[in-house]
Design an enzyme around this catalytic site. Structure first.
Site, short mmCIF file in Angstrom:
data_model
loop_
_atom_site.label_atom_id
_atom_site.label_comp_id
_atom_site.label_asym_id
_atom_site.label_seq_id
_atom_site.Cartn_x
_atom_site.Cartn_y
_atom_site.Cartn_z
N GLY A 1 48.02 38.43 51.36
CA GLY A 1 48.74 39.65 51.00
C GLY A 1 49.29 39.49 49.60
O GLY A 1 49.93 38.48 49.29
N ALA B 1 43.39 35.61 45.13
CA ALA B 1 44.82 35.40 44.84
C ALA B 1 45.10 34.75 43.49
O ALA B 1 46.25 34.47 43.18
CB ALA B 1 45.52 34.61 45.95
N ALA B 2 44.08 34.54 42.67
CA ALA B 2 44.35 33.98 41.34
C ALA B 2 45.30 34.91 40.58
O ALA B 2 46.25 34.46 39.93
CB ALA B 2 43.05 33.79 40.56
N GLY B 3 45.06 36.22 40.71
CA GLY B 3 45.93 37.20 40.04
C GLY B 3 47.34 37.16 40.62
O GLY B 3 48.33 37.29 39.90
N ASP B 4 47.45 36.95 41.91
CA ASP B 4 48.78 36.91 42.54
C ASP B 4 49.54 35.67 42.08
O ASP B 4 50.74 35.73 41.79
CB ASP B 4 48.64 36.87 44.07
N THR C 1 44.60 40.41 32.65
CA THR C 1 44.02 39.14 33.08
C THR C 1 42.50 39.27 33.06
O THR C 1 41.94 40.25 33.56
CB THR C 1 44.55 38.73 34.47
N ARG D 1 40.89 25.99 44.97
CA ARG D 1 41.21 25.79 46.39
C ARG D 1 40.88 27.03 47.21
O ARG D 1 41.00 28.14 46.70
CB ARG D 1 42.71 25.50 46.54
N SER E 1 38.36 33.66 34.01
CA SER E 1 38.36 32.32 33.41
C SER E 1 38.58 32.37 31.90
O SER E 1 38.95 31.38 31.28
CB SER E 1 37.04 31.62 33.71
O1 RIB Z 1 44.89 39.23 46.09
C1 RIB Z 1 44.41 38.59 47.24
C2 RIB Z 1 44.96 39.23 48.46
O2 RIB Z 1 44.48 40.55 48.55
C3 RIB Z 1 44.56 38.57 49.75
O3 RIB Z 1 45.44 37.56 50.15
C4 RIB Z 1 44.47 39.74 50.72
O4 RIB Z 1 45.38 39.67 51.75
C5 RIB Z 1 44.64 40.99 49.88
O5 RIB Z 1 45.91 41.46 49.97
#
Ligand code: RIB
Length: 309
Positions: free
Chosen positions: A38, A248-251, A219, A284, A222
């Site tokens: 998420g 999730a790299a952006g998160d 962003t 990962r 790479s």
């Molecule tokens: O940005 C990645 C996320 O997008 C995932 O963890 C997934 O749950 C979606 O929300």
């Protein structure tokens, strides 16, 4: 400095596949992993592991996967006293394919995330008004994002908005955003400019400034991140790594950027910090399992720059 993240929490059902299946196609032979995800939760966890004092406002269902996600937030030392659980909807779930090149394809069933209503934002107004930086994304109802941005703006609290998943946004919202962090396709949706290099990123950023955004960080995977702020435009290169899963790299970038900015790091240095964290995360599998610790980020930076500065 108190970092407040408002947004989504999902449980990710991940299958590693040789390549993303086409419509109508079945692919065998994948490895399965269920992990916490998420965008909002990933940003909160990344910020906490990078050393931030983090509060997370979200809405989960009253189910087992919601309880597991909450246990994870507690383990990472995140303040979840304002998190609520909706009796009527299941916790958010994302189905994710990850290809051999690390690229992904994601579908989200938002569930209880959609119950994070403007009323819930209003009932947390004091928490929002007492935060030092607010971080949001777009996996919650847009009216809630707008309500929270309005509250933060009324007290000059900086707002980082990661406009993902992409959707059109009003100037009224963009004017309240201190730092907007789209990726290339999100920047394209917001501006109509196809972002593929520094020049086109500059054009997109300039249109976003005209619509009221303070700083723009695009962003670019790479290649790194294009930064457009008060000191002009610059490209901050990424860290070369062998990708396993870019989910999730952006998160991770956004969560760790918030920490660096909350610490008072100058924008370009903060982006370098976030780039290093995002680079580690793509080596990962999984979203939250991939978020690095502060020590790991500093080691990555030291390996590249041979110093912590
Ligand atoms: O940005 C990645 C996320 O997008 C995932 O963890 C997934 O749950 C979606 O929300």
């Amino acid at each position: 400095m108190k970092i407040l993240v408002i947004g989504s929490s999902n449980t990710d059902m991940i299958i590693q596949v040789p390549r993303i299946p086409r419509p109508g196609e079945t692919i065998l032979g994948g490895r399965f992993l269920s992990a916490a995800g998420g965008k909002g939760a990933n940003q909160a966890v990344a910020a906490a592991r990078a050393g931030g004092d983090v509060t997370f406002i979200a809405c989960l269902g009253q189910d087992g996967i919601g309880s597991e996600a909450i246990a994870g937030f507690e383990k990472d030392g995140i303040d979840i006293s304002c998190l609520t659980r909706d009796p009527e909807s299941p916790s958010g779930v994302a189905l994710i394919f990850v290809g051999a090149d690390g690229e992904n394809s994601i579908a989200v069933a938002g569930g209880a995330n959609m119950a994070l209503t403007p009323e819930k934002i209003d009932s947390n107004r004091e928490i929002i008004l007492s935060s030092d930086i607010l971080v949001m994304q777009l996996e919650s109802p847009l009216e809630s994002v707008e309500a929270a941005a309005g509250l933060a703006f009324s007290r000059n609290i900086p707002v980082i908005l990661n406009p993902a998943p992409a959707q059109p946004l009003s100037n009224e919202l963009l004017e309240k955003i201190t730092t907007l962090t789209p990726n290339e396709s999100e920047a394209e949706l917001l501006t109509g400019v196809i972002v593929r290099d520094v020049e086109s990123a500059g054009k997109a950023a300039s249109l976003l400034h005209k619509r009221g955004v303070g700083q723009v960080i695009i962003t670019m995977g790479s290649r790194g991140a294009f930064v457009s702020g008060t000191n002009g435009d610059t490209m901050i290169p990424g860290f070369p790594v062998e990708p396993v899963d870019t989910t999730a790299a952006g998160d991770v970038f956004n969560g760790t950027l918030a920490v660096a900015l909350a610490e008072g790091q100058p924008l370009e240095k903060a982006v370098r910090f976030a780039n290093a964290a995002a680079a580690i995360s793509v080596t990962r599998l999984g979203a939250q399992p991939s978020a690095p610790s502060r020590i790991e980020i500093e080691e990555m930076l030291a390996a590249r720059f041979n110093s912590h500065d």
